[in-house]
Design a protein around this motif. Structure first.
Motif, short mmCIF file in Angstrom:
data_model
loop_
_atom_site.label_atom_id
_atom_site.label_comp_id
_atom_site.label_asym_id
_atom_site.label_seq_id
_atom_site.Cartn_x
_atom_site.Cartn_y
_atom_site.Cartn_z
N HIS A 1 0.84 -1.20 0.00
CA HIS A 1 0.00 0.00 0.00
C HIS A 1 0.87 1.25 0.00
O HIS A 1 2.08 1.18 0.22
N HIS B 1 2.35 4.84 1.17
CA HIS B 1 2.69 5.55 2.41
C HIS B 1 2.66 7.06 2.17
O HIS B 1 2.74 7.52 1.05
N TYR C 1 -1.00 5.34 3.96
CA TYR C 1 -0.82 4.98 5.36
C TYR C 1 0.31 5.80 5.98
O TYR C 1 1.38 5.94 5.38
N GLU C 2 0.08 6.33 7.16
CA GLU C 2 1.11 7.06 7.88
C GLU C 2 1.57 6.16 9.01
O GLU C 2 0.95 6.09 10.05
N HIS C 3 2.65 5.42 8.79
CA HIS C 3 3.18 4.59 9.88
C HIS C 3 4.63 4.18 9.60
O HIS C 3 5.19 4.57 8.59
#
Ligand code: ZN
Length: 159
Positions: A150, A152, A157-159
């Motif tokens: 996926h 970023h 996604y913020e991780h």
């Protein structure tokens, strides 16, 4: 840079059915970001976008076979109203239900005093999809993004 496998693609899109009714749109919000070629989008969309570049505007017509599949009438079931207890059941409500094929999301399509009809098909199964698309950005995916499957960062996604 052309859209090809493992590129991170940002698009704005509007989805209409054959009657011209808008079913979904990213306009007014953030663009949709996805990684091309790993099955994030329906096959018809990935095929239509392959080779396109930033700034391209296009129409993509997707048949159900390349979209959310054909409808399966065996997934339509009538269950007793009593199965829902005192719950206020209305057309359009969605539930997770145990079925012979495992846990599925079903949509209530009809309610009568004695029974409730639920449909386990995807709401867009059997529907011709007409996308109007603008390619906002194309970039290489990072190794982390490919490992996770996926996007970023902003829009992902913020991780
Ligand atoms: Zn991740």
């Amino acid at each position: 840079m052309q859209i090809s496998k493992n590129k991170v693609v940002s698009i704005h899109y509007t989805l209409k059915d054959n009657e011209g009714t808008t079913l979904d749109s990213s306009l007014g919000g953030e663009p949709l970001m996805y990684i091309q070629g790993i099955g994030s989008l329906i096959p018809g969309m990935e095929e239509g976008l392959e080779g396109k570049v930033k700034g391209d505007k296009l129409q993509i017509h997707v048949k159900p076979e390349k979209g959310y599949g054909l409808r399966d009438e065996r997934l339509v079931q009538e269950v007793p109203r009593s199965a829902f207890g005192n719950q206020d059941v209305q057309v359009g409500m969605r539930f997770r239900a145990e079925t012979g094929a495992g846990v599925q999301i079903v949509t209530v399509t009809e309610v009568s005093p004695d029974s409730v009809t639920v449909d386990g098909n995807h709401p867009l199964a059997g529907v011709d999809l007409n996308f109007t698309v603008e390619v906002m950005d194309v970039r290489n995916a990072t190794p982390d993004e490919l490992a996770h499957g996926h996007v970023h960062g902003p829009g992902g996604y913020e991780h």
